[in-house]
Scaffold this active site. Structure first.
Site, PDB file in Angstrom:
ATOM      1  N   HIS A  24      64.029 -17.309  89.660  1.00  0.00           N
ATOM      2  CA  HIS A  24      62.794 -17.132  89.486  1.00  0.00           C
ATOM      3  C   HIS A  24      62.474 -15.767  89.485  1.00  0.00           C
ATOM      4  O   HIS A  24      62.385 -14.589  90.076  1.00  0.00           O
ATOM      5  CB  HIS A  24      61.754 -18.026  90.307  1.00  0.00           C
ATOM      6  N   GLU A  73      63.582 -15.712  83.746  1.00  0.00           N
ATOM      7  CA  GLU A  73      62.492 -16.474  83.974  1.00  0.00           C
ATOM      8  C   GLU A  73      61.668 -16.728  82.619  1.00  0.00           C
ATOM      9  O   GLU A  73      61.394 -16.427  81.502  1.00  0.00           O
ATOM     10  CB  GLU A  73      61.691 -14.576  84.180  1.00  0.00           C
ATOM     11  N   ASP A 102      63.626 -18.612  94.666  1.00  0.00           N
ATOM     12  CA  ASP A 102      62.097 -17.323  94.589  1.00  0.00           C
ATOM     13  C   ASP A 102      61.113 -18.080  93.489  1.00  0.00           C
ATOM     14  O   ASP A 102      60.548 -17.795  93.067  1.00  0.00           O
ATOM     15  CB  ASP A 102      62.163 -16.138  94.272  1.00  0.00           C
TER      16      ASP A 102
END
Ligand SMILES: C[S@@+](CC[C@H](N)C(=O)[O-])C[C@H]1O[C@@H](n2cnc3c(N)ncnc32)[C@H](O)[C@@H]1O
Length: 279
Positions: free
Chosen positions: A42, A117, A163
């Protein structure tokens, strides 16, 4: 549809713990010449403008990195961290580097970065920033699919930062399942998992579930600058580190004591450092 944007939160107290941990882990792997792979499931946008309207709206960075910039630091790891921030941003205190930026600064020419992402805008920013760096590969997949597809790395050495924004409650459960799968595929990887402390009971219940997986060598490092509540806002955050360097627990005792004093000099917070077997 993802609505979380890290630009509202970059440089806050939770980023300080997360990025101190990340820098420590990467520096530890750097002690050996053998190349390794950094996986960031992430990644966020890579860099954040602390003068943006998002950052100014919450002002969270002022209670995090702002306190590091405005006060003298003692602990060598904290001084090194500040130097790393300066080197990564070219000395600008109005920019905060995210995990991909810090990692790209610390990795060597022979190491690799896999940055992932999902948010379209942040993915675009990430790609624009890192596409010229031949060590980096940027993707836009669901984090847990990405994790599954990427392990083990060919180097057989690696740090994996997980994360999530935990925007969806199911992320807590999905993370445990994903971690169990990941450790089966790559048992020697160093995993760093970030979690927020919002409701103390929920946090403890989730940590107990993680401990119940029986994954060996899990260390919990938690810093709560604010007192526990039953669920109004984030009062602290933590990292679960799988296969931590043996020096980390001891080094972070003193380090986080100083971080806590810097962030809230008049109201000491709480630091928890323990292996999950000792809960
Ligand atoms: C806390 S932020 C990441 C911050 C970054 N790791 C750093 O330290 O600078 C979490 C990121 O996860 C992204 N995200 C949320 N759900 C995701 C998913 N299922 N797959 C991939 N990315 C996701 C969000 O868009 C957000 O940018």
């Amino acid at each position: 549809m993802l609505s979380y944007r890290h630009s509202f939160h970059a440089g806050n107290f939770a980023d300080i713990l997360k990025h101190l941990t990340l820098a420590y882990l990467l520096n530890y792997l750097n002690r050996k010449d053998k190349p390794y792979c950094y996986l960031d499931t992430h990644s966020g946008a890579g860099f954040y403008d602390l003068g943006s309207k998002e950052a100014r709206k919450t002002g969270e960075f002022q209670e995090g990195v702002g306190k590091l910039h405005s006060q003298p630091l003692q602990h060598p790891l904290l001084k090194d961290f500040k130097k790393l921030l300066e080197e990564t941003t070219g000395g600008s205190q109005s920019i905060y580097p995210g995990s991909p930026a810090l990692a790209s600064k610390l990795l060597r020419p022979t190491d690799r970065l896999r940055l992932n992402e999902l948010h379209p805008r942040d993915h675009q920013l990430l790609e624009e920033t890192f596409q010229q760096d031949r060590r980096c590969q940027v993707s836009q997949e669901d984090a847990f699919q990405f994790l599954k597809a990427s392990l083990p790395p060919k180097e057989k050495r690696g740090v994996i930062l997980i994360d999530p924004s935990y925007e969806k409650k199911e992320d807590y459960k999905k993370l445990i399942t994903a971690l169990e799968g990941a450790v089966k595929r790559f048992a020697t990887g160093v995993y760093a998992i970030w979690y927020p402390v919002i409701n103390r009971q929920d946090t403890e219940a989730w940590i107990n579930k993680l401990a119940a997986t029986g994954i060996p060598k899990m260390l919990r490092v938690e810093h709560c600058p604010y007192p526990d509540t039953s669920g109004i806002g984030m009062t602290g955050s933590g990292m679960i580190i799988v296969n931590p360097p043996y020096t980390l627990a001891q080094d972070f005792q003193e380090l986080l004591k100083e971080v806590d004093q810097l962030l809230r000099p008049d109201a000491p917070g709480k630091v928890i450092i323990k292996t999950l077997e000792n809960l």
